[in-house]
Design an enzyme around this catalytic site. Sequence first.
Site, PDB file in Angstrom:
ATOM      1  N   ASP A  15       0.748  -1.118  -0.190  1.00 14.33           N
ATOM      2  CA  ASP A  15       0.431  -0.097  -0.095  1.00 14.33           C
ATOM      3  C   ASP A  15       1.013   0.889  -0.053  1.00 14.33           C
ATOM      4  O   ASP A  15       2.839   1.353  -0.193  1.00 14.33           O
ATOM      5  CB  ASP A  15      -0.898  -0.117   0.947  1.00 14.33           C
ATOM      6  N   ASN A  63     -10.410  -3.047  -6.950  1.00  6.72           N
ATOM      7  CA  ASN A  63      -9.965  -2.536  -7.413  1.00  6.72           C
ATOM      8  C   ASN A  63      -9.942  -1.651  -8.920  1.00  6.72           C
ATOM      9  O   ASN A  63      -9.808  -0.467  -9.449  1.00  6.72           O
ATOM     10  CB  ASN A  63      -8.574  -2.480  -7.123  1.00  6.72           C
TER      11      ASN A  63
HETATM   12  C1  FPP Z   1      -1.950   0.253  -3.719  1.00  7.53           C
HETATM   13  O1  FPP Z   1      -1.751   1.250  -3.043  1.00  7.53           O
HETATM   14  C2  FPP Z   1      -1.345  -0.643  -4.656  1.00  7.53           C
HETATM   15  C3  FPP Z   1      -1.853  -1.376  -5.411  1.00  7.53           C
HETATM   16  C4  FPP Z   1      -3.722  -1.469  -4.995  1.00  7.53           C
HETATM   17  C5  FPP Z   1      -1.471  -1.876  -6.514  1.00  7.53           C
HETATM   18  C6  FPP Z   1      -0.626  -2.381  -5.452  1.00  7.53           C
HETATM   19  C7  FPP Z   1       0.767  -3.195  -7.199  1.00  7.53           C
HETATM   20  C8  FPP Z   1       1.805  -2.745  -7.269  1.00  7.53           C
HETATM   21  C9  FPP Z   1       2.666  -3.122  -6.105  1.00  7.53           C
HETATM   22  C10 FPP Z   1       2.808  -2.616  -8.876  1.00  7.53           C
HETATM   23  C11 FPP Z   1       3.071  -4.158  -9.637  1.00  7.53           C
HETATM   24  C12 FPP Z   1       1.346  -4.322  -9.984  1.00  7.53           C
HETATM   25  C13 FPP Z   1       1.546  -5.825 -10.672  1.00  7.53           C
HETATM   26  C14 FPP Z   1      -0.181  -5.814 -11.514  1.00  7.53           C
HETATM   27  C15 FPP Z   1       2.089  -6.422 -10.256  1.00  7.53           C
HETATM   28  P1  FPP Z   1      -2.184   2.623  -3.290  1.00  7.53           P
HETATM   29  O2  FPP Z   1      -2.733   2.994  -5.513  1.00  7.53           O
HETATM   30  O3  FPP Z   1      -3.633   2.023  -3.166  1.00  7.53           O
HETATM   31  O4  FPP Z   1      -1.811   3.811  -2.531  1.00  7.53           O
HETATM   32  P2  FPP Z   1      -2.129   5.102  -1.454  1.00  7.53           P
HETATM   33  O5  FPP Z   1      -3.115   3.732  -0.507  1.00  7.53           O
HETATM   34  O6  FPP Z   1      -1.314   5.612  -1.767  1.00  7.53           O
HETATM   35  O7  FPP Z   1      -3.360   5.843  -2.741  1.00  7.53           O
END
Ligand code: FPP
Length: 239
Positions: A15, A63
């Site tokens: 996250d 998502n």
């Molecule tokens: C959460 O950060 C992350 C995700 C929803 C996606 C996880 C994906 C990766 C680590 C990249 C690799 C991906 C794949 C598909 C191989 P967030 O976007 O919720 O962050 P925030 O809470 O700061 O907005």
Amino acid sequence: MTLDNIPRHVAIIMDGNGRWARQRGLNRIFGHRQGAESVRECCKQALVYGVEYLSLFAFSEENWGRPKEEVDALMSLMLDSLINEKKLFLDNDIRFRVIGKTDGVPEEIIRGIGELEEATKDFKTMTLLVFFNYSGKWDIVQAASAYAASVAEAVRAGENPPALDRGDFDGLLATSGVPDPDLLIRTSGEKRLSNFMLWQCAYTEFYFTDVFWPDFREKEWASALESYSNRERRYGKIK
Ligand code: FPP
């Protein structure tokens, strides 16, 4: 560093990609790209420590509700990873598996997943489980539906319905055959399970850190495993 006990199965809710990017005045998608670098580093660290199962929550059922541009970027990242990380898996004896629904996932990703799962199916050093289009409630419902179908089938055949205990139910989940996580890590300061492995985390140790996922590298791995090594797991009993 020598540690008393290494978790056999580490699960991670990755996250903070969006906030990592915003802090730098960058687009959220750049944060996901940097997060993909952490995924590679994470596999290497898990190998260094001798972790047998590494589970990563890459894309939740929820998502899909993000803006189309971001969903498309996450799908492209998945596709790129399937191609670019193949060598890492082949060179390091890593079995690759994806856990989740196929509904809505682009055909080329489903094909790529199938090919990589097949190419690595006999690898033994570590299993990487990527949870993609997954939710814990979906998994429990699909397992319950599978059991209901087997009961209906038995009734039709005039037989006794199959028994169902905890172990049997484990076997109906999408994670069948995988031991429950010993340690669950969530980055970015959030302290929630967010519909990840709800059944499987019944006795899992949790580790929360404020570090955003793109910054979760070697030092953070060491801190998480050190914390785990000091835990006393009692499973509801007295020691
Ligand atoms: C959460 O950060 C992350 C995700 C929803 C996606 C996880 C994906 C990766 C680590 C990249 C690799 C991906 C794949 C598909 C191989 P967030 O976007 O919720 O962050 P925030 O809470 O700061 O907005």
